[in-house]
Design a protein around this motif. Structure first.
Motif, mmCIF file in Angstrom:
data_model
loop_
_atom_site.group_PDB
_atom_site.id
_atom_site.type_symbol
_atom_site.label_atom_id
_atom_site.label_comp_id
_atom_site.label_asym_id
_atom_site.label_seq_id
_atom_site.Cartn_x
_atom_site.Cartn_y
_atom_site.Cartn_z
ATOM 1 N N TYR A 1 33.621 37.207 43.626
ATOM 2 C CA TYR A 1 32.933 36.748 44.773
ATOM 3 C C TYR A 1 32.505 37.890 45.732
ATOM 4 O O TYR A 1 32.020 37.648 46.825
ATOM 5 C CB TYR A 1 33.787 35.826 45.705
ATOM 6 N N ASP A 2 32.692 39.228 45.345
ATOM 7 C CA ASP A 2 31.847 40.040 45.759
ATOM 8 C C ASP A 2 30.423 40.016 45.782
ATOM 9 O O ASP A 2 29.791 39.643 44.909
ATOM 10 C CB ASP A 2 32.275 41.603 45.677
ATOM 11 N N LEU A 3 29.801 40.743 46.738
ATOM 12 C CA LEU A 3 28.215 40.690 46.803
ATOM 13 C C LEU A 3 27.891 42.110 46.272
ATOM 14 O O LEU A 3 27.899 43.245 47.016
ATOM 15 C CB LEU A 3 27.604 40.553 48.134
ATOM 16 N N SER B 1 34.102 39.886 49.318
ATOM 17 C CA SER B 1 33.847 38.318 49.252
ATOM 18 C C SER B 1 33.772 37.645 50.680
ATOM 19 O O SER B 1 32.554 37.486 50.980
ATOM 20 C CB SER B 1 35.151 37.453 48.602
ATOM 21 N N GLY B 2 34.805 37.624 51.565
ATOM 22 C CA GLY B 2 34.590 37.073 52.540
ATOM 23 C C GLY B 2 34.065 35.552 52.782
ATOM 24 O O GLY B 2 33.726 35.070 53.825
ATOM 25 N N LEU B 3 34.227 34.804 51.707
ATOM 26 C CA LEU B 3 33.641 33.544 51.645
ATOM 27 C C LEU B 3 34.901 32.436 51.778
ATOM 28 O O LEU B 3 36.088 32.797 51.309
ATOM 29 C CB LEU B 3 33.169 33.133 50.227
ATOM 30 N N SER B 4 34.605 31.282 52.450
ATOM 31 C CA SER B 4 35.585 30.540 52.454
ATOM 32 C C SER B 4 35.802 29.630 51.134
ATOM 33 O O SER B 4 34.803 29.725 50.304
ATOM 34 C CB SER B 4 35.293 29.402 53.754
ATOM 35 N N ASP B 5 36.828 29.008 50.871
ATOM 36 C CA ASP B 5 37.107 28.178 49.675
ATOM 37 C C ASP B 5 35.774 27.246 49.314
ATOM 38 O O ASP B 5 35.324 26.932 48.310
ATOM 39 C CB ASP B 5 38.305 27.399 49.615
ATOM 40 N N VAL C 1 32.871 27.244 46.404
ATOM 41 C CA VAL C 1 32.886 26.259 45.663
ATOM 42 C C VAL C 1 31.346 25.820 45.537
ATOM 43 O O VAL C 1 30.605 25.450 44.531
ATOM 44 C CB VAL C 1 33.627 25.085 45.728
ATOM 45 N N GLY C 2 30.837 25.714 46.618
ATOM 46 C CA GLY C 2 29.292 25.556 46.852
ATOM 47 C C GLY C 2 28.645 26.505 45.967
ATOM 48 O O GLY C 2 27.402 25.923 45.700
ATOM 49 N N LEU C 3 28.928 27.348 45.784
ATOM 50 C CA LEU C 3 28.049 28.427 44.947
ATOM 51 C C LEU C 3 27.975 28.110 43.694
ATOM 52 O O LEU C 3 26.831 27.978 43.041
ATOM 53 C CB LEU C 3 28.929 29.836 45.209
ATOM 54 N N TRP C 4 29.258 27.778 42.915
ATOM 55 C CA TRP C 4 29.300 27.488 41.562
ATOM 56 C C TRP C 4 29.187 26.050 41.100
ATOM 57 O O TRP C 4 29.044 25.739 39.988
ATOM 58 C CB TRP C 4 30.421 28.112 40.692
ATOM 59 N N LEU D 1 38.229 32.117 34.776
ATOM 60 C CA LEU D 1 39.062 31.169 35.256
ATOM 61 C C LEU D 1 38.441 31.055 36.794
ATOM 62 O O LEU D 1 38.457 31.993 37.560
ATOM 63 C CB LEU D 1 40.376 31.316 35.292
ATOM 64 N N LEU D 2 38.186 29.972 37.178
ATOM 65 C CA LEU D 2 37.954 29.297 38.649
ATOM 66 C C LEU D 2 38.748 28.360 39.418
ATOM 67 O O LEU D 2 38.993 27.699 38.539
ATOM 68 C CB LEU D 2 36.494 29.165 38.851
ATOM 69 N N ARG D 3 39.161 28.759 40.574
ATOM 70 C CA ARG D 3 40.111 27.727 41.119
ATOM 71 C C ARG D 3 40.051 27.589 42.433
ATOM 72 O O ARG D 3 39.639 28.846 43.198
ATOM 73 C CB ARG D 3 41.571 27.789 40.726
ATOM 74 N N SER D 4 40.315 26.616 43.129
ATOM 75 C CA SER D 4 40.124 26.483 44.739
ATOM 76 C C SER D 4 40.915 25.513 45.219
ATOM 77 O O SER D 4 41.368 24.531 44.582
ATOM 78 C CB SER D 4 38.351 26.381 44.889
#
Length: 274
Positions: free
Chosen positions: A60-62, A91-95, A99-102, A257-260
């Protein structure tokens, strides 16, 4: 994508396990989503352990990098100019934002990805396993398939004559797998169920080393590893990033693996409301 070369900002989703390379010593295949056009791209070769420490990125890092469309027949594959890699933002992104990204890249099943691959050569996608029909498995390397053993051996061969050799990574004693069926069985198009796939995400081997340091016995380490990946992680909306191999362009494997704490389906419903 316009032009042969372009500098892009990309949110990283995947760092796969290091692979050997006669030309590049040791490379890591990554995947991420572009900040501006939201394209899902495969990025290589990245000699991750050769990057300056300040530019070593995580999920999630830019990251900014110059990329070029590669001769690789997979449409998402782009070659990276390693010297151009710059970590722009942790990252700094909320959950919900993660999720909205992928979420747009979720397919209903591996079978769906295979059918799309035949039509468009799509080679990256995300699927959700059925959390009620999911089994985490650990196999000693000497019990793994011949192909898995060969990969495990080759990963640690060093080939660079121009730089000091990297300190070899600890040789993996185990391969980690998920046996699963795809979620939404009513619309699953898979011809084979359940699936059994080795996890090629670097994360799982890093977790193994962490557990090995934390627990005194091998038995306890494997027990706690199983508890994490069998019981805990699947409760957090577990999804698999699936990708094909260059040598086997129609075979999908687990590369991440992705989880949220956020359910992607809830994100979709909220989007429809607004």
């Amino acid at each position: 994508m316009q032009g042969k070369h372009s500098t892009r900002r990309i949110r990283i989703l995947v760092k796969a396990f290091p692979q050997p390379s006669k030309k590049h010593e040791e490379t890591v295949c990554c995947a991420g989503i572009t900040e501006d056009t939201l394209e899902f791209l495969r990025l290589f070769p990245i000699r991750y352990r050769r990057l300056p420490k300040e530019d070593r990125f995580n999920r999630y890092d830019l990251v900014e990098m110059m990329i070029t469309k590669d001769s690789d027949h997979r449409p998402e594959s782009y070659r990276v100019d390693e010297g151009s890699i710059r970590l722009i933002q942790r990252s700094g992104l909320s959950d919900a934002n993660k999720v909205g990204l992928w979420r747009p890249y979720i397919a209903s099943s591996i079978g769906t990805l295979i059918e799309e691959n035949k039509i468009s050569k799509r080679s990256l996608g995300i699927i959700q396993p059925d959390p009620t029909n999911l089994r985490f498995m650990i196999k000693a390397v000497n019990e793994s398939s011949k192909e898995d053993r060969e990969v495990a051996e080759l990963v640690y061969q060093q080939a660079s004559l121009l730089e000091d050799p990297l300190k070899p990574l600890p040789k993996p004693a185990y391969g980690f797998y998920y046996q699963f069926t795809c979620a939404n069985p009513a619309i699953c198009t898979c011809k084979k169920n359940p699936h059994t796939h080795q996890i090629h995400d670097w994360e799982v081997q890093a977790a193994y080393l962490s557990y090995k340091r934390r627990y005194k016995t091998e038995e306890k380490m494997l027990e706690m590893m199983t508890q994490e990946y069998q019981q805990n992680i699947p409760t957090r909306n577990l999804h698999f990033v699936m990708g094909t191999m260059k040598a086997h362009p129609q075979t999908f494997i687990i590369i991440g693996l992705l989880r949220s704490g956020v359910d992607p389906e809830e994100i979709r419903k909220q989007g429809e409301l607004f």
